[in-house]
Write a protein that holds these residues in place. Structure first.
Motif, mmCIF file in Angstrom:
data_model
loop_
_atom_site.group_PDB
_atom_site.id
_atom_site.type_symbol
_atom_site.label_atom_id
_atom_site.label_comp_id
_atom_site.label_asym_id
_atom_site.label_seq_id
_atom_site.Cartn_x
_atom_site.Cartn_y
_atom_site.Cartn_z
ATOM 1 N N TYR A 276 0.832 -1.208 0.000
ATOM 2 C CA TYR A 276 0.000 0.000 0.000
ATOM 3 C C TYR A 276 0.867 1.259 0.000
ATOM 4 C CZ TYR A 276 -3.512 3.373 1.665
ATOM 5 O OH TYR A 276 -4.348 4.459 1.804
ATOM 6 N N VAL A 277 1.926 1.239 0.795
ATOM 7 C CA VAL A 277 2.852 2.380 0.839
ATOM 8 C C VAL A 277 3.550 2.538 -0.503
ATOM 9 C CG1 VAL A 277 4.995 3.236 1.895
ATOM 10 C CG2 VAL A 277 3.177 2.295 3.338
ATOM 11 N N THR A 278 3.911 1.417 -1.134
ATOM 12 C CA THR A 278 4.535 1.456 -2.464
ATOM 13 C C THR A 278 3.576 2.063 -3.482
ATOM 14 O OG1 THR A 278 5.868 -0.500 -1.965
ATOM 15 C CG2 THR A 278 5.615 0.068 -4.290
ATOM 16 N N PHE A 279 2.309 1.669 -3.418
ATOM 17 C CA PHE A 279 1.280 2.218 -4.308
ATOM 18 C C PHE A 279 1.245 3.742 -4.194
ATOM 19 C CE2 PHE A 279 -3.022 3.796 -4.978
ATOM 20 C CZ PHE A 279 -3.407 3.199 -6.163
ATOM 21 N N LEU B 204 2.463 6.532 -7.075
ATOM 22 C CA LEU B 204 1.484 7.517 -7.540
ATOM 23 C C LEU B 204 2.033 8.934 -7.386
ATOM 24 C CD1 LEU B 204 -1.340 8.129 -8.621
ATOM 25 C CD2 LEU B 204 -2.204 7.959 -6.278
ATOM 26 N N LEU B 205 2.649 9.224 -6.263
ATOM 27 C CA LEU B 205 3.225 10.554 -6.030
ATOM 28 C C LEU B 205 4.370 10.842 -6.988
ATOM 29 C CD1 LEU B 205 3.199 10.878 -2.134
ATOM 30 C CD2 LEU B 205 1.921 12.271 -3.767
ATOM 31 N N GLN B 206 5.168 9.806 -7.287
ATOM 32 C CA GLN B 206 6.270 9.981 -8.246
ATOM 33 C C GLN B 206 5.742 10.360 -9.619
ATOM 34 O OE1 GLN B 206 8.273 6.218 -7.935
ATOM 35 N NE2 GLN B 206 9.570 6.855 -6.225
ATOM 36 N N LYS B 207 4.616 9.781 -9.997
ATOM 37 C CA LYS B 207 4.018 10.081 -11.303
ATOM 38 C C LYS B 207 3.539 11.528 -11.373
ATOM 39 C CE LYS B 207 2.382 5.377 -12.346
ATOM 40 N NZ LYS B 207 2.899 5.169 -13.710
ATOM 41 N N LEU B 208 3.130 12.072 -10.237
ATOM 42 C CA LEU B 208 2.608 13.436 -10.210
ATOM 43 C C LEU B 208 3.667 14.487 -10.538
ATOM 44 C CD1 LEU B 208 0.293 13.502 -7.051
ATOM 45 C CD2 LEU B 208 -0.404 13.819 -9.407
ATOM 46 N N LYS C 130 2.398 17.794 -7.074
ATOM 47 C CA LYS C 130 2.408 17.426 -5.653
ATOM 48 C C LYS C 130 2.002 18.618 -4.793
ATOM 49 C CE LYS C 130 6.007 13.908 -5.685
ATOM 50 N NZ LYS C 130 7.389 13.629 -5.309
ATOM 51 N N ILE C 131 2.487 19.810 -5.170
ATOM 52 C CA ILE C 131 2.124 21.036 -4.435
ATOM 53 C C ILE C 131 0.622 21.298 -4.574
ATOM 54 C CG2 ILE C 131 2.421 23.551 -4.344
ATOM 55 C CD1 ILE C 131 5.346 23.026 -5.288
ATOM 56 N N HIS D 74 -1.371 -0.915 -17.231
ATOM 57 C CA HIS D 74 -0.760 0.352 -16.837
ATOM 58 C C HIS D 74 -1.214 0.782 -15.436
ATOM 59 C CE1 HIS D 74 -0.128 0.258 -21.159
ATOM 60 N NE2 HIS D 74 0.758 1.231 -21.022
ATOM 61 N N ASP D 75 -1.523 -0.205 -14.598
ATOM 62 C CA ASP D 75 -1.902 0.112 -13.225
ATOM 63 C C ASP D 75 -0.711 0.726 -12.488
ATOM 64 O OD1 ASP D 75 -3.144 0.270 -10.725
ATOM 65 O OD2 ASP D 75 -3.980 -1.750 -10.849
ATOM 66 N N ILE D 76 -0.996 1.421 -11.406
ATOM 67 C CA ILE D 76 0.060 2.032 -10.589
ATOM 68 C C ILE D 76 0.981 0.936 -10.059
ATOM 69 C CG2 ILE D 76 0.476 3.377 -8.480
ATOM 70 C CD1 ILE D 76 -2.537 4.533 -9.389
ATOM 71 N N LEU D 77 0.413 -0.173 -9.610
ATOM 72 C CA LEU D 77 1.186 -1.385 -9.338
ATOM 73 C C LEU D 77 0.916 -2.327 -10.512
ATOM 74 C CD1 LEU D 77 0.555 -2.015 -5.510
ATOM 75 C CD2 LEU D 77 2.464 -0.808 -6.602
ATOM 76 N N PRO D 78 1.796 -2.396 -11.495
ATOM 77 C CA PRO D 78 1.522 -3.156 -12.719
ATOM 78 C C PRO D 78 1.589 -4.660 -12.491
ATOM 79 C CG PRO D 78 3.753 -2.294 -12.748
ATOM 80 C CD PRO D 78 3.111 -1.758 -11.509
ATOM 81 N N PRO D 79 1.179 -5.440 -13.499
ATOM 82 C CA PRO D 79 1.224 -6.892 -13.360
ATOM 83 C C PRO D 79 2.591 -7.433 -12.933
ATOM 84 C CG PRO D 79 -0.037 -6.297 -15.300
ATOM 85 C CD PRO D 79 0.534 -5.026 -14.769
#
Length: 281
Positions: free
Chosen positions: A127-130, A134-138, A143-144, A223-228
């Motif tokens: 969950y923390v990795t997810f 997601l934040l890295q993608k932003l 993020k601001i 292309h999920d945030i946590l991919p296959p």
């Protein structure tokens, strides 16, 4: 799709039941979402199965003001009993995948099969990795904005809308599919409380003996945030009777982006014909 309220553990829970046949119980994401996410995409399943959708505690049309994984396990078990279901297939989406596995670890004998999509994993680490991915993608600027809108949304409705507009594109493969997305009112208290509970307490590894042999299909967006690839390494080795399918051209919201493929996969898997799933790992 018309529903009714059932009193479960002192709470008025809104439940929709349609069709006949093997029961499929749908667990919505969020935390804090509603059964509306599944509609109308999953309704065709009522032609072949009994489909059961419900709003979790304090979400959608359901009552309740206490939020935790444990609370939702009790609610789910209460629904199973109220509807006199011996065994069910659980369909868990996103946070619903955590709830499905947590319930199964407690009540494995009540499970026929489990189908997960937008799966998060087996512990708080996933969950923390997810959240981190997601934040890295932003990126820095968004993020601001995220921080500003999150704070503002406590006081202003339009900030909540802006928050959704900022985040939604990162949950899909194609932004064009967002035109099909329903506006769902989220319960922010449920989101925060259960999110905190997941980070602090979610860990299925001590309970693996209860779930490792259960039949599980994981349909993860390409292309999920946590991919296959992440699920293959971090989840599959611990669930010996699980299969992983890549849902092509989809992000986290597989039901929104690829509803027909999801219907096909569900029918194939529950039908028990031993079909193999194209794109499985």
């Amino acid at each position: 799709m018309e529903g009714k309220h059932i009193t479960i553990n002192g709470k008025s829970i809104y439940v929709c039941v349609q069709g006949q046949g093997k029961p499929i119980l749908f667990l919505h994401g969020g935390p804090g979402g509603s059964l509306e996410y599944f509609l109308p995409h999953m309704e065709p399943l009522a032609e072949d199965y009994q489909i059961i959708l419900y709003d979790q505690s304090g979400c959608g049309k359901s009552g309740g003001d206490t939020y935790s994984i444990e609370e939702e396990i009790h609610t789910l078990e209460g629904i199973r009993k109220a509807l006199s279901l011996e065994k069910v297939t659980l369909f868990g989406e996103s946070w619903g995948s955590i709830l499905a596995l947590s319930y199964a670890a407690r009540y494995p004998s009540h499970i026929h099969k489990i189908i997960l999509t937008a799966a998060i994993g087996l512990s708080s680490k996933d969950y923390v990795t997810f959240k981190k991915v997601l934040l890295q993608k932003l990126g820095p600027y968004k993020k601001i904005l995220l921080g500003y809108y999150s704070l503002s949304s406590i006081f202003r409705v339009d900030a909540s809308r802006k928050l959704n507009n900022l985040m939604d594109p990162y949950y899909v493969h194609s932004v064009h599919t967002l035109k099909k997305k329903k506006e769902i009112c989220y319960n922010k208290e449920a989101l925060e409380s259960i999110g905190k509970d997941i980070e602090q307490n979610y860990n299925l590894f001590p309970s693996l003996s209860q779930i490792e042999a259960l039949p599980i299909l994981i349909a993860q967006g390409s292309h999920d945030i946590l991919p296959p690839a992440y699920i293959r390494v971090n989840v599959l080795p611990y669930l010996r009777n699980a299969e992983l399918v890549e849902v092509k051209e989809s992000g986290h919201w597989t039901i929104l982006e690829q509803p027909e493929e999801m219907l096909r996969l569900i029918r194939s898997y529950i039908g028990g014909h031993g079909d193999r799933y194209l794109g499985s790992f």
